[in-house]
Design a protein around this motif. Structure first.
Motif, short mmCIF file in Angstrom:
data_model
loop_
_atom_site.label_atom_id
_atom_site.label_comp_id
_atom_site.label_asym_id
_atom_site.label_seq_id
_atom_site.Cartn_x
_atom_site.Cartn_y
_atom_site.Cartn_z
N GLY A 79 -2.79 -1.47 -2.70
CA GLY A 79 -3.72 -1.45 -1.56
C GLY A 79 -4.83 -0.45 -1.79
N GLY A 80 -4.88 0.60 -0.99
CA GLY A 80 -5.95 1.61 -1.09
C GLY A 80 -5.77 2.61 -2.22
N ALA A 81 -4.76 2.45 -3.06
CA ALA A 81 -4.59 3.37 -4.19
C ALA A 81 -4.46 2.56 -5.48
N CYS A 137 5.68 -3.86 8.67
CA CYS A 137 4.38 -4.44 8.32
C CYS A 137 3.37 -3.36 7.98
N ASP A 138 2.98 -3.33 6.71
CA ASP A 138 1.90 -2.42 6.29
C ASP A 138 0.59 -3.17 6.56
N LEU A 139 0.35 -3.48 7.83
CA LEU A 139 -0.77 -4.32 8.26
C LEU A 139 -1.45 -3.65 9.44
N ASN A 178 -6.36 -5.31 4.97
CA ASN A 178 -6.25 -4.18 5.91
C ASN A 178 -7.59 -3.50 6.17
N LEU A 179 -8.56 -3.72 5.30
CA LEU A 179 -9.86 -3.04 5.45
C LEU A 179 -10.76 -3.89 6.36
N VAL A 180 -10.38 -4.01 7.61
CA VAL A 180 -11.06 -4.90 8.55
C VAL A 180 -12.51 -4.44 8.77
N VAL A 204 9.50 -5.81 -1.06
CA VAL A 204 8.12 -5.67 -0.58
C VAL A 204 7.34 -6.92 -1.00
N TYR A 205 6.67 -7.56 -0.05
CA TYR A 205 5.83 -8.73 -0.35
C TYR A 205 4.36 -8.29 -0.32
N GLU A 206 3.68 -8.44 -1.44
CA GLU A 206 2.27 -8.02 -1.54
C GLU A 206 1.39 -9.25 -1.77
N GLY A 246 0.86 -1.19 0.00
CA GLY A 246 0.00 0.00 0.00
C GLY A 246 0.90 1.24 0.00
N PRO A 247 0.28 2.44 -0.01
CA PRO A 247 1.09 3.66 -0.02
C PRO A 247 2.08 3.72 1.14
N ASN A 248 1.70 3.20 2.31
CA ASN A 248 2.62 3.24 3.44
C ASN A 248 3.72 2.20 3.33
N GLY A 249 3.40 1.01 2.83
CA GLY A 249 4.43 -0.01 2.64
C GLY A 249 5.46 0.47 1.63
N LEU A 250 4.98 1.04 0.53
CA LEU A 250 5.91 1.53 -0.50
C LEU A 250 6.74 2.69 0.04
N CYS A 273 -10.50 2.21 -4.33
CA CYS A 273 -10.56 2.76 -2.95
C CYS A 273 -10.42 4.27 -3.02
N SER A 274 -9.23 4.80 -2.70
CA SER A 274 -9.07 6.26 -2.64
C SER A 274 -9.15 6.88 -4.03
N ALA A 275 -9.60 8.16 -4.06
CA ALA A 275 -9.77 8.84 -5.35
C ALA A 275 -9.31 10.30 -5.30
N VAL A 276 -9.34 10.91 -4.13
CA VAL A 276 -9.10 12.36 -4.02
C VAL A 276 -7.95 12.57 -3.02
N TYR A 277 -6.99 13.44 -3.36
CA TYR A 277 -5.71 13.39 -2.69
C TYR A 277 -5.19 14.67 -2.04
N GLU A 296 -1.99 -12.25 13.88
CA GLU A 296 -2.02 -13.54 13.18
C GLU A 296 -0.63 -13.96 12.71
N ILE A 297 0.11 -12.98 12.22
CA ILE A 297 1.39 -13.29 11.59
C ILE A 297 2.51 -13.48 12.62
N ALA A 298 2.46 -12.68 13.68
CA ALA A 298 3.60 -12.68 14.61
C ALA A 298 3.18 -12.75 16.07
N SER A 308 1.59 0.84 8.86
CA SER A 308 0.36 1.08 8.11
C SER A 308 -0.39 2.29 8.67
N ALA A 309 -1.60 2.52 8.12
CA ALA A 309 -2.46 3.60 8.60
C ALA A 309 -2.90 3.37 10.05
N SER A 310 -2.59 2.21 10.61
CA SER A 310 -2.86 1.98 12.04
C SER A 310 -1.82 2.64 12.92
C1 FAD Z 1 -13.38 3.07 -0.27
C2 FAD Z 1 -12.18 3.86 0.20
C3 FAD Z 1 -12.09 5.21 -0.11
C4 FAD Z 1 -10.98 5.95 0.31
N1 FAD Z 1 -10.86 7.25 -0.09
C5 FAD Z 1 -9.71 7.92 0.16
C6 FAD Z 1 -9.44 9.15 -0.48
O1 FAD Z 1 -10.21 9.60 -1.33
N2 FAD Z 1 -8.29 9.81 -0.17
C7 FAD Z 1 -7.37 9.28 0.72
O2 FAD Z 1 -6.33 9.91 0.97
N3 FAD Z 1 -7.60 8.08 1.32
C8 FAD Z 1 -8.73 7.39 1.04
N4 FAD Z 1 -8.92 6.13 1.56
C9 FAD Z 1 -7.99 5.63 2.60
C10 FAD Z 1 -6.66 5.14 2.03
O3 FAD Z 1 -6.87 4.32 0.91
C11 FAD Z 1 -5.91 4.35 3.10
O4 FAD Z 1 -5.85 5.07 4.31
C12 FAD Z 1 -4.48 4.05 2.65
O5 FAD Z 1 -4.49 3.29 1.46
C13 FAD Z 1 -3.72 3.32 3.73
O6 FAD Z 1 -2.49 2.91 3.22
P1 FAD Z 1 -1.72 1.66 3.83
O7 FAD Z 1 -0.47 1.52 3.03
O8 FAD Z 1 -1.60 1.85 5.29
O9 FAD Z 1 -2.67 0.40 3.63
P2 FAD Z 1 -3.36 -0.18 2.33
O10 FAD Z 1 -3.43 0.83 1.27
O11 FAD Z 1 -4.61 -0.80 2.79
O12 FAD Z 1 -2.36 -1.31 1.83
C14 FAD Z 1 -2.12 -2.50 2.54
C15 FAD Z 1 -1.52 -3.51 1.57
O13 FAD Z 1 -1.07 -4.64 2.30
C16 FAD Z 1 -1.46 -5.82 1.62
N5 FAD Z 1 -1.54 -6.90 2.59
C17 FAD Z 1 -2.45 -7.02 3.59
N6 FAD Z 1 -2.22 -8.15 4.27
C18 FAD Z 1 -1.14 -8.75 3.69
C19 FAD Z 1 -0.41 -9.95 3.94
N7 FAD Z 1 -0.73 -10.77 4.95
N8 FAD Z 1 0.64 -10.27 3.13
C20 FAD Z 1 1.00 -9.44 2.13
N9 FAD Z 1 0.35 -8.31 1.84
C21 FAD Z 1 -0.71 -7.96 2.63
C22 FAD Z 1 -2.80 -5.45 1.02
O14 FAD Z 1 -3.16 -6.32 -0.04
C23 FAD Z 1 -2.54 -4.02 0.56
O15 FAD Z 1 -1.98 -3.98 -0.73
C24 FAD Z 1 -9.98 5.35 1.11
C25 FAD Z 1 -10.06 3.98 1.40
C26 FAD Z 1 -11.13 3.23 0.92
C27 FAD Z 1 -11.17 1.75 1.19
#
Ligand code: FAD
Length: 473
Positions: free
Chosen positions: A43-45, A258-260, A411-413, A34-36, A15-19, A60-64, A267-269, A447-449
């Motif tokens: 992920g969310g982009a 962990c971008d988790l 991640n979208l629990v 990076v393992y995806e 996801g954006p944070n992992g990258l 998922c996300s659309a506006v930045y 679960e993992i650790a 991650s976003a957590s």
């Molecule tokens: C419907 C929706 C609309 C949104 N709109 C916006 C918006 O308009 N603007 C904005 O800024 N934000 C928006 N967001 C929020 C934004 O997308 C997230 O906050 C952001 O993507 C978080 O980034 P992240 O890297 O933490 O996690 P994520 O983007 O969720 O990435 C996590 C990655 O980890 C991978 N992963 C998970 N578990 C494992 C595993 N066990 N092994 C390997 N890989 C794994 C997943 O497949 C995923 O690719 C939106 C989200 C959603 C769902």
């Protein structure tokens, strides 16, 4: 963490944070992979043809606003890797039942001038914050630490700590300003009566004035692709189709990021953590879910309020009272009749998103975490309310319930799009007081957590990697 390391760092999740975590590592000369889990990174982009061929939808996300305002993203050569921001004339439009609307314009004065008797109050609240945006963005988009702009942060904090409802009713007399602020604050996915919910409204309003609410030309995937291209240019590797189920699935490395979210981390650790740390992860609270829809349309949405055509983002919910009721009910676990709906109409500003003459529309509403209630009709009714005749334009629709969202991205629990509820206790110190660190040496959460929380800005990943660099190398 291993004896003979194949990599300096392994990142789980692209996801954006992992990258961003991986880029930060690579920038410091560390080898990183990076393992995806999914076939596609992002992920969310991510963007895909969810409805019909030729219609590019942001899954998922659309506006930045947070991406264009992210101090980390701004430091990267993302435009060289194909990222091109499109800035609609206005950041956001909030229509009302009588056909009027308030727009979030780039100049504070331009929005203030639409607010009648609240013109002065809006200017007084927003102008100093917007003027301080650059420093505030650094302070707000990161973990709690010594502020760069203490005075501005104090001014922000004084208003931000309030509930959105308290701030709106205290500062504004008229329904337009109150409803407009309620829509901004509802992005918090908290009841608008909750302490701290005003912070979200303020940050989003400030960002709209200071940096705009852009979309990415070609779709959300372009944000991800630019990050991935940059990572690869620094020597980083990405492996897809590789769901990580235990730390044993990873090659040996000194650091794992962990971008988790906490649930997957356990679960993992889980067995490696101290009982105390594991317990604090188990206590972590997830927030409301999202019910996501995308439409292929035969033409532009026929808004009653013409101003709606000036912004990519539209907030549908009307008054403060209605939006507050909607968010409160969802928080309590009840799906609502008239949901607050967030819409984006990217193809109005980016013709590459749809075949000629056609349009894409993106939207979601908040629902109780894990809800299985189908909100399709209620969402479309809200659109129809502000754009009569909308239904006649729908060629195809895609619907993603909270559980469908989670199936596509673990991640979208329960459909929680922010990696955990941003309640006051989880706003600054998330997922635990350790933030990025865990009870296992060399294992980090990015991650976003972690602070600063949800949104596409990469700051969680960047700060987690910085901490790992400091502690482990
Ligand atoms: C419907 C929706 C609309 C949104 N709109 C916006 C918006 O308009 N603007 C904005 O800024 N934000 C928006 N967001 C929020 C934004 O997308 C997230 O906050 C952001 O993507 C978080 O980034 P992240 O890297 O933490 O996690 P994520 O983007 O969720 O990435 C996590 C990655 O980890 C991978 N992963 C998970 N578990 C494992 C595993 N066990 N092994 C390997 N890989 C794994 C997943 O497949 C995923 O690719 C939106 C989200 C959603 C769902």
């Amino acid at each position: 963490m291993g004896k003979s390391n194949a990599y300096d760092a392994v990142v789980i999740g692209a996801g954006p944070n992992g990258l961003s975590a991986a880029i930060t590592m690579a920038q410091h000369g560390k080898s990183v992979v990076v393992y995806e889990a999914q076939q596609e990174i992002g992920g969310g982009a991510r963007s895909m043809e969810l409805t019909l061929p030729g219609f590019v939808h942001d899954a998922c996300s659309a506006v930045y606003p947070l991406a264009i305002g992210s101090p980390f993203f701004r430091s990267l050569p993302l435009s060289r890797h194909g990222l091109d921001w499109i800035q609609p004339a206005a950041a956001l439009t909030h229509p009302f039942d009588d056909g009027t609307a308030i727009t979030l314009e780039r100049p504070v004065d331009a929005t203030a001038s639409l607010l009648g008797s609240d013109e002065k109050s809006y200017r007084k609240l927003m102008a100093p914050l917007v003027a301080a945006w650059n420093g505030l963005a650094v302070d707000l988009l990161g973990p709690p630490r010594l502020p760069q702009s203490p005075l501005s942060l104090f001014r922000f904090g004084f208003s931000a700590i309030q509930s959105a409802r308290g701030l709106a009713e205290g500062r504004f007399q008229g329904e337009p300003a109150r409803g407009f602020f309620a829509g901004l604050a509802a992005h918090s996915m908290l009841p608008l009566e909750n302490w701290g919910s005003a912070a979200f409204g303020l940050v989003l309003a400030m960002s709209g004035h200071a940096v705009g609410w852009p979309i990415a030309r070609g779709g959300a995937q372009k944000v991800t692709d630019a990050l991935a291209l940059h990572l690869r240019s620094l020597g980083g590797e990405i492996v897809t189709n590789r769901p990580v189920r235990s730390l044993g699935d990873l090659p040996p490395s000194r650091v794992v990021l962990c971008d988790l979210t906490p649930r997957q981390l356990i679960e993992i650790a889980g067995e490696r953590f101290s009982p105390r740390y594991r317990k604090s992860l188990q206590r972590y609270r997830y927030g409301m879910g999202a019910f996501k829809m995308d439409w292929a349309l035969s033409g532009p949405v026929p808004w009653k309020a013409r101003e709606c055509a000036r912004a990519a983002t539209i907030h549908l919910g009307g008054t403060l009272g209605e939006i507050a009721f909607s968010e409160r009910s969802v928080w309590r676990g009840e799906p609502v009749e008239k949901p607050f709906v967030l819409l984006a109409q990217p193809s109005l500003f980016d013709p590459s998103r749809a075949p000629e003459g056609k349009q894409t529309l993106w939207g979601y509403c908040h629902v109780p975490n894990g809800s299985t209630f189908n909100m399709t009709e209620r969402i479309e009714k809200q659109i129809e309310r502000f754009a009569p005749g909308f239904g006649d334009l729908v060629v195809r629709r895609s619907v993603m319930s909270p559980m469908e969202l989670e199936k596509r991205n673990a991640n979208l629990v329960g459909g929680d799009i922010n990696g955990g509820a941003p309640t006051l206790s989880q706003l600054f110190f998330r997922p635990t007081v350790r933030m990025y660190g865990t009870s296992v040496k060399g294992l980090y959460i990015c991650s976003a957590s972690t602070p600063p929380g949800g949104g596409v800005h990469g700051m969680c990943g960047h700060f987690a990697a910085r901490q790992a660099l400091k502690e482990m190398f």
